[in-house]
Design an enzyme around this catalytic site. Structure first.
Site, PDB file in Angstrom:
ATOM      1  N   HIS A   1       0.898  -1.187  -0.099  1.00 28.92           N
ATOM      2  CA  HIS A   1       0.104  -0.111  -0.082  1.00 28.92           C
ATOM      3  C   HIS A   1       0.813   0.983   0.125  1.00 28.92           C
ATOM      4  O   HIS A   1       0.381   2.176  -0.548  1.00 28.92           O
ATOM      5  CB  HIS A   1      -0.714   0.034   1.274  1.00 28.92           C
ATOM      6  CG  HIS A   1      -1.793  -1.090   1.413  1.00 28.92           C
ATOM      7  ND1 HIS A   1      -1.802  -2.052   2.359  1.00 28.92           N
ATOM      8  CD2 HIS A   1      -2.918  -1.388   0.670  1.00 28.92           C
ATOM      9  CE1 HIS A   1      -2.725  -2.829   2.202  1.00 28.92           C
ATOM     10  NE2 HIS A   1      -3.565  -2.536   1.155  1.00 28.92           N
TER      11      HIS A   1
ATOM     12  N   GLN B   1      -7.583  -7.852 -11.163  1.00 22.49           N
ATOM     13  CA  GLN B   1      -8.171  -6.441 -10.944  1.00 22.49           C
ATOM     14  C   GLN B   1      -7.858  -5.448 -11.835  1.00 22.49           C
ATOM     15  O   GLN B   1      -8.692  -4.452 -12.486  1.00 22.49           O
ATOM     16  CB  GLN B   1      -8.059  -6.213  -9.334  1.00 22.49           C
ATOM     17  CG  GLN B   1      -8.528  -4.999  -9.059  1.00 22.49           C
ATOM     18  CD  GLN B   1      -8.445  -4.660  -7.282  1.00 22.49           C
ATOM     19  OE1 GLN B   1      -9.335  -5.198  -6.725  1.00 22.49           O
ATOM     20  NE2 GLN B   1      -7.466  -4.284  -6.913  1.00 22.49           N
TER      21      GLN B   1
HETATM   22  P1  AMP Z   1      -6.249  -4.063  -0.972  1.00 23.78           P
HETATM   23  O1  AMP Z   1      -6.085  -3.414   0.507  1.00 23.78           O
HETATM   24  O2  AMP Z   1      -5.669  -5.616  -0.443  1.00 23.78           O
HETATM   25  O3  AMP Z   1      -7.491  -4.050  -1.527  1.00 23.78           O
HETATM   26  O4  AMP Z   1      -4.964  -3.532  -1.905  1.00 23.78           O
HETATM   27  C1  AMP Z   1      -5.278  -2.232  -2.099  1.00 23.78           C
HETATM   28  C2  AMP Z   1      -4.259  -1.994  -3.262  1.00 23.78           C
HETATM   29  O5  AMP Z   1      -2.805  -2.374  -2.937  1.00 23.78           O
HETATM   30  C3  AMP Z   1      -4.436  -2.790  -4.503  1.00 23.78           C
HETATM   31  O6  AMP Z   1      -4.726  -2.118  -5.703  1.00 23.78           O
HETATM   32  C4  AMP Z   1      -3.684  -4.162  -4.393  1.00 23.78           C
HETATM   33  O7  AMP Z   1      -3.230  -4.537  -5.569  1.00 23.78           O
HETATM   34  C5  AMP Z   1      -2.539  -3.189  -3.873  1.00 23.78           C
HETATM   35  N1  AMP Z   1      -1.615  -4.253  -3.293  1.00 23.78           N
HETATM   36  C6  AMP Z   1      -1.776  -5.292  -2.008  1.00 23.78           C
HETATM   37  N2  AMP Z   1      -0.660  -5.987  -2.018  1.00 23.78           N
HETATM   38  C7  AMP Z   1       0.460  -5.483  -2.949  1.00 23.78           C
HETATM   39  C8  AMP Z   1       1.558  -5.879  -2.978  1.00 23.78           C
HETATM   40  N3  AMP Z   1       1.918  -6.924  -2.349  1.00 23.78           N
HETATM   41  N4  AMP Z   1       2.228  -5.262  -3.966  1.00 23.78           N
HETATM   42  C9  AMP Z   1       1.696  -4.216  -4.648  1.00 23.78           C
HETATM   43  N5  AMP Z   1       0.414  -3.840  -4.260  1.00 23.78           N
HETATM   44  C10 AMP Z   1      -0.154  -4.240  -3.531  1.00 23.78           C
END
Ligand code: AMP
Length: 275
Positions: free
Chosen positions: A37, A153
């Site tokens: 994030h 996504q």
């Molecule tokens: P989430 O809070 O899991 O819905 O993720 C929010 C955003 O952070 C989304 O665009 C995810 O793809 C991105 N995200 C989550 N984990 C990672 C990661 N390890 N590397 C890069 N982006 C991430």
């Protein structure tokens, strides 16, 4: 940093900043922030005049037997992280702000939303596409930042933005991994120490798939060998797909925890392990 909890507070926080003519960048999240994030916030901070992060555990993208109720939540910790990353507005609405009484319109993405994650989690991308479209309408960002951790996504949202001519650019950022290769995820907090060992089969499988592809062999078969050699890892799928680029994607469960991972096969994902 302004913490906006309602649509009214968000509008008030953005009115002045909008008037200044700066572009707005939006980072949609479900909170429990980790370095993945933070990398999105930093990418937005580097480019945008105004950075808005949304924090909303979106009920409509969870299936009835999924982990909505126990999804990790730490709003105070998240606010501190966002502040440290120079975020201008943290939008942390309640369910009624995102889905007010009478809400009854849905964004239903097509074929791409029915495979891989969409096949295992029916309706997931309908929830994702609907909440993101509503967030785009509320924030009106020039760009919205997403991680390739959720490669499908990214691909689905790019299609939605294209098909509905939404005035926002989807910016995709690389996967952030722990030193052992496991892609950072809020759900990793569920894993016991031994489960985490099992979970490492997933990035190893992606690595094996990438190596096989580079050697002219079958990446799906190579990834399967690794996952099948780790029996507590219950595979949901291992497949090749065009997810905004040629991608090997896999998902499965370790105990109660569902994990996903992917690797681009076009050379844009060097340093998969130990990044
Ligand atoms: P989430 O809070 O899991 O819905 O993720 C929010 C955003 O952070 C989304 O665009 C995810 O793809 C991105 N995200 C989550 N984990 C990672 C990661 N390890 N590397 C890069 N982006 C991430």
């Amino acid at each position: 940093m302004i913490l906006a909890r309602t649509v009214e507070e968000l509008r008030a926080a953005l009115a002045e900043r909008r008037a200044s003519g700066h572009d707005i960048g939006l980072v949609p999240t479900m909170g429990a922030f980790h370095a993945g994030h933070r990398a999105l916030m930093q990418a937005a901070r580097d480019r945008e005049g105004v950075v808005v992060v949304s924090l909303f555990v979106n009920p409509t993208q969870f299936g009835p037997s999924e982990d909505l109720a126990r999804y990790p939540r730490d709003e105070d910790g998240d606010a501190a992280v966002a502040r440290a990353e120079g975020v201008d507005v943290l939008f942390a609405p309640g369910v009624d702000d995102v889905y007010p009484p009478g809400f009854d319109s849905w964004v239903d993405p097509g074929a791409l939303a029915t495979v891989l994650e969409g096949a295992v989690r029916p309706g997931h991308f309908r929830g994702v596409a609907t909440v993101c479209t509503r967030l785009f309408g509320l924030v009106r960002p020039a760009r919205a930042y997403f991680g390739r951790k959720d490669a499908q996504q990214v691909a689905v949202l790019k299609q939605v933005v294209r098909d509905l001519a939404l005035p926002v650019e989807i910016v995709a950022r690389p996967i952030v991994r722990d030193a052992d290769g496991l892609a950072l995820s809020s759900r990793n907090a569920y894993l016991s120490r031994t489960e985490r060992e099992t979970a490492l089969a997933l990035p190893r499988a992606m690595q094996a798939g990438l190596a096989a592809h580079r050697a002219g062999a079958n990446p799906v078969a190579a990834a399967r060998v690794v996952l099948d050699a780790t029996p507590p890892f219950a595979v949901d799928y291992v497949e090749l797909a065009d997810l905004d680029g040629p991608t090997l994607a896999a998902a499965g469960r370790v105990g109660e925890t569902r994990l996903i991972d992917n690797v681009r096969l076009d050379g844009s994902d060097d340093g998969l392990i130990g990044g």
